[in-house]
Design an enzyme around this catalytic site. Structure first.
Site, PDB file in Angstrom:
ATOM      1  CG  MET A 196      -1.771  -0.932   0.921  1.00  0.00           C
ATOM      2  SD  MET A 196      -2.778  -1.197  -0.108  1.00  0.00           S
ATOM      3  CE  MET A 196      -4.384   0.000  -0.115  1.00  0.00           C
ATOM      4  N   GLY A 197       2.025   1.405   0.707  1.00  0.00           N
ATOM      5  CA  GLY A 197       2.857   2.467   0.870  1.00  0.00           C
ATOM      6  C   GLY A 197       3.423   3.269  -0.491  1.00  0.00           C
ATOM      7  CB  SER A 284       2.716  -3.568   8.361  1.00  0.00           C
ATOM      8  OG  SER A 284       2.883  -3.537   6.662  1.00  0.00           O
ATOM      9  CG  HIS A 286      -2.205  -3.394   9.571  1.00  0.00           C
ATOM     10  ND1 HIS A 286      -0.863  -3.211   8.847  1.00  0.00           N
ATOM     11  CD2 HIS A 286      -2.267  -5.185   9.842  1.00  0.00           C
ATOM     12  CE1 HIS A 286      -0.976  -4.785   8.652  1.00  0.00           C
ATOM     13  NE2 HIS A 286      -2.006  -5.239   7.914  1.00  0.00           N
ATOM     14  CE1 TYR A 341      -3.980   7.893   2.974  1.00  0.00           C
ATOM     15  CE2 TYR A 341      -1.378   8.849   1.821  1.00  0.00           C
ATOM     16  CZ  TYR A 341      -2.809   8.002   1.436  1.00  0.00           C
ATOM     17  OH  TYR A 341      -3.583   8.871   0.223  1.00  0.00           O
ATOM     18  CB  CYS A 429      -9.578   7.314 -12.531  1.00  0.00           C
ATOM     19  SG  CYS A 429     -11.145   7.065 -13.222  1.00  0.00           S
TER      20      CYS A 429
END
Length: 570
Positions: A196-197, A284, A286, A341, A429
């Site tokens: 993700m990052g 990470s 989480h 974030y 998008c």
């Protein structure tokens, strides 16, 4: 039962299930089929099959051998045997059947109909009293559950591009709010360059900023380098500092990946009196045991300690997060525009001893909620043909469909030039209420007319306007205090199931961890048929409408105005 109304003849590959598995799913090597030939009995099952394999291909997945797609432990299937069984069922699934998947394990088929979802997925869900990492990890050790993250266990992860535009939208909104819309000569610093990052460096440079990202795992940075998401890589702090400060001075939008501990790097920036204009984090965090790496441990030492003494590991991890956030707070005091974030870093830092962790605002209430009130969110699609030209065709068709949406057109132009595909060619998008339905119907028409070479899969992140309850992320600081009410993602799940999505999912914990969120996923196929058109009209109306319903009910005037605009009021 075959009720397909495809206008082109269906061509079968002729492979047996065993031949297919040997060619495309010989663990740990997974390859999504490409082209117009069917391996399954219908395109709905074929789409699920290809996207499942796309999640696990080594171009996309963090650790295919462990079936981990992203986020440290986010899996597409529970075991290699379960992955094989999922594939075997999808190859034989009829248009009046639906496969049920319980935390990565196929558990049965139910009788449905051609406009029902072909796959029904539930991942990581626990009764609230038992929804803790400790209980979850015990179940996982016993082989009873897996962590689905968001798009890992719902088979619609598309690599770093999947979060790319959302990250860009966030950085651009920060620039609009605090820097007159201009991020040139601005330094953006963050930690975490994983699944993700890893979108952060390219999103930052597209937005115009100079970027410094830090990760303890050099392989993660190398992957971003290989896929052109990051420009430079180094193990040397001084070299990285020189590169970014010189680029910032020139107003040059370059991205640098530094191998190191983010806490240590922030400490050195403070000592060097360097205050980035923007500061965030996507480590990470989480998962304090299987995600975050404590300060002072090598990757190998962390791996060993996780196995030998997970309780000690968690204590070290929480203390490191507290230290990490302490440095973020100091840079915030010095002037950095600092925001969380959505990885639950603040909560675990607070547990580790940083009492002021929540002085850092979350990115959704700070930058994204106005978009949610419009029903906007991460609309993504994949070309099942495997041909990048099909994505170019869809890009150009969208620009013709929405000529007034200059922001979207700029984004698509940038993406065409700068985004390297991972696995099947995909695009994302952000589109809002009304736009998603029009886009889906357009894609179905492109398939029907043969302007693309195979059907198009349409999905989204679970991080969307009306699909998640996550009090430390998407629903943080709701106007009416309804942050933790998870009726909304359940209603989203039900509306998309009733509307005829091709597969649906309901997960617990993705993004922020067990006990902290519930969220629903949706994927729908555009295969050129009349059946698909009916389903697209329903699902791509209902899905963004849920975001407007949710925010209008919470008292947001912009959402209430959009409810009136789109005829969504009761």
């Amino acid at each position: 039962m075959n009720t397909s109304t495809a206008t082109a003849p269906v061509v079968k590959s002729g492979l047996t299930a065993e031949q297919f598995i040997q060619k495309y799913a010989n663990h740990p090597t997974y390859i999504p089929p490409r082209g117009p030939e069917l391996n399954a009995k219908n395109w709905q099952a074929e789409a699920a099959l290809r996207m499942f394999l796309n999640n696990l291909t080594d171009e996309v997945a963090e650790a295919p051998a462990d079936l981990v797609v992203y986020g440290g432990t986010g899996q597409a299937a529970r075991t290699p045997e379960d992955a094989r069984n999922i594939i075997e069922v999808l190859l034989e699934l009829e248009e009046d059947e639906s496969l049920m998947v319980q935390s990565g394990k196929p558990v049965g088929k139910v009788r449905t109909h051609p406009e029902a979802p072909r796959v029904l997925i539930a991942n990581s869900n626990l009764v609230p009293h038992w929804a803790t990492w400790e209980y979850f990890n015990d179940l996982r050790k016993r082989g009873l559950i897996m962590y689905g993250q968001m798009t890992a266990g719902s088979w619609i992860y598309i690599g770093s591009q999947g979060i790319l535009q959302g990250t860009y939208e966030t950085f651009a909104a920060c620039g609009d709010r605090y820097f007159n819309g201009d991020l040139r000569h601005k330094l953006l610093v963050t930690g975490g360059l994983g699944g993700m990052g890893g979108a952060q460096p390219l999103a930052a440079t597209i937005a115009g900023a100079t970027f410094l990202g830090v990760d303890v795992d050099p392989d993660r940075i190398k992957k971003r380098l290989d896929t052109r998401y990051i420009d430079k890589m180094t193990h040397n702090y001084e070299e990285a500092k020189q590169w970014v400060l010189e680029a910032k001075e020139r107003g040059e939008a370059i991205s640098v990946g530094l191998v190191g501990d983010i806490g240590d790097v922030l400490e050195r920036l403070i000592a060097d009196n360097i205050t980035p204009e923007i500061l965030t984090d996507q480590t990470s965090a989480h998962d304090p045991i299987n995600g975050y790496v404590p300060n002072g441990l090598s990757l190998q030492e962390a791996k060993e300690l996780r196995q030998q003494d997970p309780a000690k590991y968690k204590v070290l991890s929480l203390k490191s997060m507290a230290r990490h956030v302490g440095f973020m707070l100091e840079l915030q005091r010095r002037g950095s525009r600092t925001f969380d974030y959505g990885n639950n870093l603040r909560e675990f830092a607070q547990q580790g001893g940083e009492a002021n962790a929540f002085n850092i605002p979350g990115f959704v209430p700070e930058y994204i909620r106005p978009l949610f009130c419009q029903g906007k969110g991460p609309f993504r699609w994949a070309a099942l043909s495997g041909d990048p030209e099909d994505i170019r065709v869809t890009d150009e068709a969208l620009k013709e469909l929405f000529p007034e949406n200059t922001h979207m057109i700029k984004w698509l132009d940038e993406a065409q030039e700068k985004v390297a595909f991972q696995g099947l060619p995909c695009r994302i998008c952000w589109l809002g209420m009304g736009e998603r339905e029009k886009a889906g119907l357009l894609f179905n028409q492109l398939v029907r007319e043969g302007k693309v070479k195979a059907p198009i899969v349409i999905g989204r992140d679970h991080l969307d306007c009306g699909s998640v309850a996550s009090p430390y992320r998407e629903t943080e600081g709701m106007k009416d205090g309804s942050d933790a009410i998870s009726d909304w993602p359940l209603l989203n799940l039900m509306s998309n199931t009733a509307g005829g999505a091709t597969w649906v999912s309901f997960h617990h914990g993705g993004g922020v961890g067990i006990g902290y969120s519930q969220h629903a996923g949706m994927v729908i196929l555009a295969d050129g048929t009349e059946r698909a058109e009916r389903c697209l009209r329903r699902v791509l109306h209902n899905d963004p409408a849920m975001g407007i319903f949710r925010h209008a009910d919470a008292g947001y005037e912009a959402a209430q105005e959009n409810a009136r605009k789109f005829g969504l009021e009761l």
